[in-house]
Design a protein around this motif. Sequence first.
Motif, PDB file in Angstrom:
ATOM      1  N   ILE A   4       6.921  -2.217  69.248  1.00 43.78           N
ATOM      2  CA  ILE A   4       7.635  -0.938  69.293  1.00 43.78           C
ATOM      3  C   ILE A   4       8.582  -0.977  70.484  1.00 43.78           C
ATOM      4  O   ILE A   4       8.173  -1.235  71.613  1.00 43.78           O
ATOM      5  CB  ILE A   4       6.646   0.235  69.405  1.00 43.78           C
ATOM      6  N   ASP A   5       9.867  -0.735  70.209  1.00 46.05           N
ATOM      7  CA  ASP A   5      10.893  -0.919  71.224  1.00 46.05           C
ATOM      8  C   ASP A   5      11.163   0.284  72.122  1.00 46.05           C
ATOM      9  O   ASP A   5      11.693   0.121  73.203  1.00 46.05           O
ATOM     10  CB  ASP A   5      12.207  -1.352  70.569  1.00 46.05           C
ATOM     11  N   ASN A   6      10.804   1.490  71.690  1.00 46.35           N
ATOM     12  CA  ASN A   6      11.062   2.620  72.581  1.00 46.35           C
ATOM     13  C   ASN A   6       9.980   3.677  72.478  1.00 46.35           C
ATOM     14  O   ASN A   6       9.202   3.725  71.535  1.00 46.35           O
ATOM     15  CB  ASN A   6      12.464   3.204  72.331  1.00 46.35           C
ATOM     16  N   GLU A  11       5.968   7.559  70.125  1.00 49.75           N
ATOM     17  CA  GLU A  11       5.515   8.939  70.020  1.00 49.75           C
ATOM     18  C   GLU A  11       5.449   9.397  68.567  1.00 49.75           C
ATOM     19  O   GLU A  11       4.464  10.006  68.139  1.00 49.75           O
ATOM     20  CB  GLU A  11       6.439   9.869  70.804  1.00 49.75           C
ATOM     21  N   ASP A  12       6.484   9.059  67.790  1.00 51.99           N
ATOM     22  CA  ASP A  12       6.497   9.427  66.369  1.00 51.99           C
ATOM     23  C   ASP A  12       5.303   8.834  65.627  1.00 51.99           C
ATOM     24  O   ASP A  12       4.663   9.500  64.820  1.00 51.99           O
ATOM     25  CB  ASP A  12       7.788   8.979  65.698  1.00 51.99           C
ATOM     26  N   GLU A  13       5.006   7.573  65.898  1.00 52.70           N
ATOM     27  CA  GLU A  13       3.874   6.930  65.231  1.00 52.70           C
ATOM     28  C   GLU A  13       2.551   7.552  65.651  1.00 52.70           C
ATOM     29  O   GLU A  13       1.675   7.791  64.820  1.00 52.70           O
ATOM     30  CB  GLU A  13       3.872   5.430  65.504  1.00 52.70           C
ATOM     31  N   LEU A  14       2.392   7.839  66.933  1.00 48.30           N
ATOM     32  CA  LEU A  14       1.157   8.450  67.407  1.00 48.30           C
ATOM     33  C   LEU A  14       0.965   9.847  66.821  1.00 48.30           C
ATOM     34  O   LEU A  14      -0.141  10.222  66.439  1.00 48.30           O
ATOM     35  CB  LEU A  14       1.137   8.509  68.937  1.00 48.30           C
ATOM     36  N   ILE A  15       2.036  10.597  66.737  1.00 49.70           N
ATOM     37  CA  ILE A  15       1.965  11.936  66.143  1.00 49.70           C
ATOM     38  C   ILE A  15       1.600  11.834  64.667  1.00 49.70           C
ATOM     39  O   ILE A  15       0.794  12.613  64.164  1.00 49.70           O
ATOM     40  CB  ILE A  15       3.283  12.713  66.350  1.00 49.70           C
ATOM     41  N   ARG A  16       2.164  10.863  63.972  1.00 50.02           N
ATOM     42  CA  ARG A  16       1.840  10.681  62.550  1.00 50.02           C
ATOM     43  C   ARG A  16       0.356  10.352  62.379  1.00 50.02           C
ATOM     44  O   ARG A  16      -0.321  10.935  61.537  1.00 50.02           O
ATOM     45  CB  ARG A  16       2.711   9.582  61.943  1.00 50.02           C
ATOM     46  N   TYR A  17      -0.157   9.442  63.206  1.00 45.67           N
ATOM     47  CA  TYR A  17      -1.573   9.092  63.123  1.00 45.67           C
ATOM     48  C   TYR A  17      -2.463  10.292  63.462  1.00 45.67           C
ATOM     49  O   TYR A  17      -3.483  10.530  62.812  1.00 45.67           O
ATOM     50  CB  TYR A  17      -1.919   7.925  64.054  1.00 45.67           C
ATOM     51  N   ILE A  56     -10.278  12.321  68.909  1.00 42.29           N
ATOM     52  CA  ILE A  56      -9.263  11.263  68.929  1.00 42.29           C
ATOM     53  C   ILE A  56      -7.885  11.843  68.665  1.00 42.29           C
ATOM     54  O   ILE A  56      -6.909  11.493  69.327  1.00 42.29           O
ATOM     55  CB  ILE A  56      -9.598  10.158  67.904  1.00 42.29           C
ATOM     56  N   SER A  57      -7.796  12.750  67.730  1.00 39.17           N
ATOM     57  CA  SER A  57      -6.523  13.384  67.420  1.00 39.17           C
ATOM     58  C   SER A  57      -5.964  14.131  68.632  1.00 39.17           C
ATOM     59  O   SER A  57      -4.787  14.012  68.956  1.00 39.17           O
ATOM     60  CB  SER A  57      -6.704  14.345  66.246  1.00 39.17           C
ATOM     61  N   LYS A  58      -6.817  14.885  69.311  1.00 40.65           N
ATOM     62  CA  LYS A  58      -6.372  15.611  70.510  1.00 40.65           C
ATOM     63  C   LYS A  58      -5.904  14.646  71.596  1.00 40.65           C
ATOM     64  O   LYS A  58      -4.920  14.898  72.286  1.00 40.65           O
ATOM     65  CB  LYS A  58      -7.503  16.481  71.043  1.00 40.65           C
ATOM     66  N   GLN A  59      -6.612  13.531  71.742  1.00 36.37           N
ATOM     67  CA  GLN A  59      -6.225  12.540  72.745  1.00 36.37           C
ATOM     68  C   GLN A  59      -4.877  11.904  72.407  1.00 36.37           C
ATOM     69  O   GLN A  59      -4.061  11.651  73.301  1.00 36.37           O
ATOM     70  CB  GLN A  59      -7.303  11.465  72.872  1.00 36.37           C
ATOM     71  N   LEU A  60      -4.617  11.674  71.128  1.00 36.24           N
ATOM     72  CA  LEU A  60      -3.320  11.128  70.724  1.00 36.24           C
ATOM     73  C   LEU A  60      -2.192  12.116  71.018  1.00 36.24           C
ATOM     74  O   LEU A  60      -1.136  11.731  71.524  1.00 36.24           O
ATOM     75  CB  LEU A  60      -3.323  10.766  69.241  1.00 36.24           C
ATOM     76  N   TYR A  61      -2.406  13.391  70.706  1.00 32.38           N
ATOM     77  CA  TYR A  61      -1.396  14.408  71.029  1.00 32.38           C
ATOM     78  C   TYR A  61      -1.156  14.472  72.534  1.00 32.38           C
ATOM     79  O   TYR A  61      -0.023  14.579  72.992  1.00 32.38           O
ATOM     80  CB  TYR A  61      -1.831  15.788  70.521  1.00 32.38           C
ATOM     81  N   SER A  62      -2.223  14.382  73.307  1.00 37.56           N
ATOM     82  CA  SER A  62      -2.100  14.411  74.755  1.00 37.56           C
ATOM     83  C   SER A  62      -1.314  13.201  75.264  1.00 37.56           C
ATOM     84  O   SER A  62      -0.463  13.329  76.144  1.00 37.56           O
ATOM     85  CB  SER A  62      -3.509  14.447  75.389  1.00 37.56           C
TER      86      SER A  62
END
Length: 72
Positions: A4-6, A11-17, A56-62
């Motif tokens: 992942i280059d930027n 962030e987009d991928e983490l939000i999707r997951y 896990i979801s909350k941690q990803l959003y954080s």
Amino acid sequence: MKKIDNIATLEDELIRYSSQLDNINELITINLGNSNISKSKERERLYFLNDYIKDISKQLYSLCSKLTGGDD
């Protein structure tokens, strides 16, 4: 696994997951509410896994928030 280059892409991928985990959590919650599981140990394990998914979801959003400098 692709590189992942930027940060925005990351962030987009983490939000999707995280969103997918939220959807899974919601489906499990609905199914548990409608289930007839009488074995308390099995039901407890499912609730534990559901809570773990939620965490896990909350941690990803954080993490996304920290990456972009937003408020947690």
